[in-house]
Design a protein around this motif. Structure first.
Motif, PDB file in Angstrom:
ATOM      1  N   GLU A   1       7.621  -2.169  -2.395  1.00 16.86           N
ATOM      2  CA  GLU A   1       6.925  -1.447  -1.339  1.00 16.86           C
ATOM      3  C   GLU A   1       7.813  -0.365  -0.729  1.00 16.86           C
ATOM      4  O   GLU A   1       9.032  -0.533  -0.618  1.00 16.86           O
ATOM      5  CB  GLU A   1       6.480  -2.421  -0.244  1.00 16.86           C
ATOM      6  N   ARG A   2       7.173   0.715  -0.304  1.00 14.74           N
ATOM      7  CA  ARG A   2       7.860   1.829   0.333  1.00 14.74           C
ATOM      8  C   ARG A   2       7.030   2.320   1.508  1.00 14.74           C
ATOM      9  O   ARG A   2       5.845   2.016   1.618  1.00 14.74           O
ATOM     10  CB  ARG A   2       8.053   2.980  -0.670  1.00 14.74           C
ATOM     11  N   TRP A   3       7.673   3.112   2.360  1.00 14.35           N
ATOM     12  CA  TRP A   3       6.961   3.760   3.467  1.00 14.35           C
ATOM     13  C   TRP A   3       7.079   5.265   3.272  1.00 14.35           C
ATOM     14  O   TRP A   3       8.075   5.873   3.608  1.00 14.35           O
ATOM     15  CB  TRP A   3       7.527   3.314   4.806  1.00 14.35           C
ATOM     16  N   ARG A   4       6.062   5.844   2.653  1.00 16.74           N
ATOM     17  CA  ARG A   4       6.006   7.273   2.372  1.00 16.74           C
ATOM     18  C   ARG A   4       4.647   7.811   2.801  1.00 16.74           C
ATOM     19  O   ARG A   4       3.771   8.063   1.955  1.00 16.74           O
ATOM     20  CB  ARG A   4       6.247   7.545   0.883  1.00 16.74           C
ATOM     21  N   PRO A   5       4.446   7.961   4.109  1.00 24.39           N
ATOM     22  CA  PRO A   5       3.115   8.358   4.591  1.00 24.39           C
ATOM     23  C   PRO A   5       2.689   9.755   4.169  1.00 24.39           C
ATOM     24  O   PRO A   5       1.492  10.060   4.186  1.00 24.39           O
ATOM     25  CB  PRO A   5       3.245   8.247   6.112  1.00 24.39           C
ATOM     26  N   GLN A   6       3.642  10.598   3.786  1.00 24.55           N
ATOM     27  CA  GLN A   6       3.310  11.953   3.354  1.00 24.55           C
ATOM     28  C   GLN A   6       3.335  12.034   1.829  1.00 24.55           C
ATOM     29  O   GLN A   6       4.251  11.529   1.182  1.00 24.55           O
ATOM     30  CB  GLN A   6       4.302  12.963   3.941  1.00 24.55           C
ATOM     31  N   ILE A   7       2.334  12.671   1.267  1.00 24.22           N
ATOM     32  CA  ILE A   7       2.259  12.847  -0.181  1.00 24.22           C
ATOM     33  C   ILE A   7       3.334  13.831  -0.627  1.00 24.22           C
ATOM     34  O   ILE A   7       3.512  14.882  -0.018  1.00 24.22           O
ATOM     35  CB  ILE A   7       0.860  13.350  -0.590  1.00 24.22           C
ATOM     36  N   ARG A   8       4.039  13.482  -1.676  1.00 23.19           N
ATOM     37  CA  ARG A   8       5.093  14.341  -2.196  1.00 23.19           C
ATOM     38  C   ARG A   8       4.581  15.197  -3.342  1.00 23.19           C
ATOM     39  O   ARG A   8       3.674  14.798  -4.078  1.00 23.19           O
ATOM     40  CB  ARG A   8       6.275  13.494  -2.686  1.00 23.19           C
ATOM     41  N   ALA A   9       5.168  16.371  -3.495  1.00 17.19           N
ATOM     42  CA  ALA A   9       4.823  17.232  -4.610  1.00 17.19           C
ATOM     43  C   ALA A   9       5.358  16.621  -5.902  1.00 17.19           C
ATOM     44  O   ALA A   9       6.342  15.892  -5.902  1.00 17.19           O
ATOM     45  CB  ALA A   9       5.413  18.626  -4.401  1.00 17.19           C
TER      46      ALA A   9
ATOM     47  N   PRO B   1      -4.729  10.398   3.203  1.00 14.60           N
ATOM     48  CA  PRO B   1      -5.688  11.496   3.076  1.00 14.60           C
ATOM     49  C   PRO B   1      -5.230  12.494   2.012  1.00 14.60           C
ATOM     50  O   PRO B   1      -4.082  12.918   1.994  1.00 14.60           O
ATOM     51  CB  PRO B   1      -5.680  12.134   4.467  1.00 14.60           C
ATOM     52  N   GLY B   2      -6.138  12.823   1.113  1.00 15.14           N
ATOM     53  CA  GLY B   2      -5.828  13.780   0.062  1.00 15.14           C
ATOM     54  C   GLY B   2      -5.148  13.197  -1.157  1.00 15.14           C
ATOM     55  O   GLY B   2      -4.844  13.935  -2.100  1.00 15.14           O
ATOM     56  N   ALA B   3      -4.903  11.895  -1.180  1.00 13.12           N
ATOM     57  CA  ALA B   3      -4.234  11.282  -2.330  1.00 13.12           C
ATOM     58  C   ALA B   3      -5.088  11.416  -3.583  1.00 13.12           C
ATOM     59  O   ALA B   3      -6.289  11.125  -3.561  1.00 13.12           O
ATOM     60  CB  ALA B   3      -3.930   9.819  -2.051  1.00 13.12           C
TER      61      ALA B   3
ATOM     62  N   SER C   1       3.286  -0.401  -3.320  1.00 14.80           N
ATOM     63  CA  SER C   1       2.688   0.449  -2.296  1.00 14.80           C
ATOM     64  C   SER C   1       3.639   1.547  -1.857  1.00 14.80           C
ATOM     65  O   SER C   1       4.863   1.373  -1.860  1.00 14.80           O
ATOM     66  CB  SER C   1       2.296  -0.404  -1.080  1.00 14.80           C
ATOM     67  N   ALA C   2       3.053   2.678  -1.465  1.00 14.36           N
ATOM     68  CA  ALA C   2       3.810   3.764  -0.834  1.00 14.36           C
ATOM     69  C   ALA C   2       3.519   3.829   0.658  1.00 14.36           C
ATOM     70  O   ALA C   2       4.037   4.701   1.348  1.00 14.36           O
ATOM     71  CB  ALA C   2       3.450   5.096  -1.484  1.00 14.36           C
ATOM     72  N   VAL C   3       2.689   2.924   1.163  1.00 16.43           N
ATOM     73  CA  VAL C   3       2.219   3.023   2.556  1.00 16.43           C
ATOM     74  C   VAL C   3       2.424   1.721   3.315  1.00 16.43           C
ATOM     75  O   VAL C   3       1.576   1.305   4.111  1.00 16.43           O
ATOM     76  CB  VAL C   3       0.732   3.452   2.593  1.00 16.43           C
ATOM     77  N   THR C   4       3.548   1.078   3.091  1.00 13.16           N
ATOM     78  CA  THR C   4       3.849  -0.184   3.766  1.00 13.16           C
ATOM     79  C   THR C   4       4.842   0.081   4.895  1.00 13.16           C
ATOM     80  O   THR C   4       6.031   0.300   4.655  1.00 13.16           O
ATOM     81  CB  THR C   4       4.438  -1.205   2.774  1.00 13.16           C
ATOM     82  N   ALA C   5       4.353   0.050   6.134  1.00 14.18           N
ATOM     83  CA  ALA C   5       5.196   0.384   7.288  1.00 14.18           C
ATOM     84  C   ALA C   5       6.207  -0.719   7.608  1.00 14.18           C
ATOM     85  O   ALA C   5       7.234  -0.455   8.236  1.00 14.18           O
ATOM     86  CB  ALA C   5       4.327   0.664   8.509  1.00 14.18           C
ATOM     87  N   GLN C   6       5.917  -1.956   7.213  1.00 11.95           N
ATOM     88  CA  GLN C   6       6.872  -3.057   7.326  1.00 11.95           C
ATOM     89  C   GLN C   6       6.888  -3.792   5.992  1.00 11.95           C
ATOM     90  O   GLN C   6       5.840  -4.248   5.527  1.00 11.95           O
ATOM     91  CB  GLN C   6       6.494  -4.016   8.461  1.00 11.95           C
ATOM     92  N   LEU C   7       8.067  -3.875   5.403  1.00 11.87           N
ATOM     93  CA  LEU C   7       8.162  -4.403   4.052  1.00 11.87           C
ATOM     94  C   LEU C   7       8.162  -5.921   4.028  1.00 11.87           C
ATOM     95  O   LEU C   7       8.765  -6.577   4.875  1.00 11.87           O
ATOM     96  CB  LEU C   7       9.450  -3.889   3.392  1.00 11.87           C
TER      97      LEU C   7
END
Length: 356
Positions: free
Chosen positions: A161-169, A214-216, A239-245
């Motif tokens: 799991e990761r916390w990456r709330p912004q989509i990367r290029a 949004p936009g994924a 996951s890329a959207v896990t705020a607590q692992l």
């Protein structure tokens, strides 16, 4: 080799992005029997990085330069975007060059099977970089399972799991099916492989796959449940959207359980410029040991050192006839098959039986 010494095997590396620069190049350079002889990249910044970090390696713009002179190499490593894995691997096989392909082997199971069949037909070695088999936490779980410390294992829980709330290029977040992007291909290729390595063939697959941001364009949150033929249930989160692992691994048995937190540190060490031939590589300090036991009787258990260096050491030995390749490519085919079934399960909202 008339003097009785073994000259290093010459390696051509395709791609110098994260996979090529962070993982493959330093691991190759740290393997005594290998020499990084050529790197393929047309990007000016990456060409300069190769010159700075591996000044003895030749840099070329196009893989065609390698196929034009196959006698100059003994091994090719494909560390390009997923969509080009099969194309480059086939070219290497056609040139008679053994090849390491980064995971996943291919974007589809059909392409993966065809590639393995071609390698067999040509009699050219092919293996896949499933480096997380050499994570310290996974090596520890394997030891505990084999030693019987957990008793009969009933459930295996594994999270990446990761916390990456912004989509990367980049292609990993792109929507093209050929790119095999999204967390199920990117992270699931590790988790599925580890589960099958520990507990064997899979009977059924159930999955939930979502796009949370949004936009994924590709999945960024997924859960996969595998029921193994032997009865163990593997529950896998990526996951890329896990705020607590959550725990990295939790293994439940009828005698004891094992839980550990945090990712293996070898990737971060490589990103910082560390080398696996440095003293203390892959070791974990006692404050990060996982806990083994039941109820209130929990004991810190030493974590096996991570050993990414073993992958290329085994490749080098295999090419010299001193043992098997580190990863059977048929294992990688099976992983892609299970990922495809997971995507289908999520789309159909049902449990699927793995074909015999």
């Amino acid at each position: 080799m008339t003097d009785g010494t073994r000259h290093p095997l010459r390696v051509g590396l395709l791609g110098y992005g994260v996979a090529g620069r962070v993982f493959h190049a330093p691991l190759i350079a740290a393997t005594g029997g290998l020499r990084l002889a050529a790197v393929v990249t047309a990007d000016p910044q990456r060409r300069q990085q190769v010159a700075d970090e591996h000044p003895d390696a030749r840099v070329v713009d196009d893989a065609g330069a390698l196929w034009a002179d196959p006698d100059a190499l003994d091994l090719v490593v494909v560390a390009t975007p997923n969509s080009s894995h099969v194309t480059h691997a086939r070219a290497a096989l056609a040139a008679g060059l053994p090849v390491v392909v980064d995971k996943p082997l291919a974007a589809t199971a059909a392409d993966a099977r065809a590639l393995v069949d071609e390698a067999d037909r040509r009699g050219v070695p092919l293996t896949v970089f499933q480096n997380r088999r050499w994570d310290g936490d996974f090596r520890t779980v394997r030891r505990l399972v084999e030693d019987g410390a957990l008793g009969r294992v009933t459930r295996f829980e594994s999270r990446f799991e990761r916390w990456r709330p912004q989509i990367r290029a980049g292609w990993r977040e792109g929507g093209s099916p050929a790119d095999a992007g999204g967390v199920l291909y990117d992270l699931g290729a590790h988790l599925v492989d580890q589960a099958v390595q520990l507990f064997g063939p899979v009977d059924t697959v159930y999955a939930e796959v979502d796009r949370r941001r949004p936009g994924a364009q590709v999945d960024d949150d997924a859960f996969v449940a595998l029921t193994h033929v032997g009865g163990v249930r593997s529950h896998l989160w990526m996951s890329a959207v896990t705020a607590q692992l959550g725990p990295r691994l939790r293994v439940l048995g009828d005698r004891a359980a094992y839980t550990c937190h945090g990712l293996d540190g070898q990737e971060d060490a490589l990103r910082r410029g560390g080398r696996p031939d440095a003293p203390g590589w892959g070791e974990v300090t006692p404050d990060r040991y996982g806990l083994l036991g039941a109820g209130d009787d929990l004991r810190p258990t030493p974590t096996e050192p991570g050993r990414y260096q073993d992958f290329y050491a085994q490749v080098e030995a295999a090419l010299r006839g001193d043992g098997p390749l580190p990863v059977d490519p048929r294992d990688a085919v099976r992983t892609v098959e299970l990922i495809e079934l997971a995507h289908r399960s999520a789309a159909e909202r049902t449990v699927l039986t793995v074909p015999a």
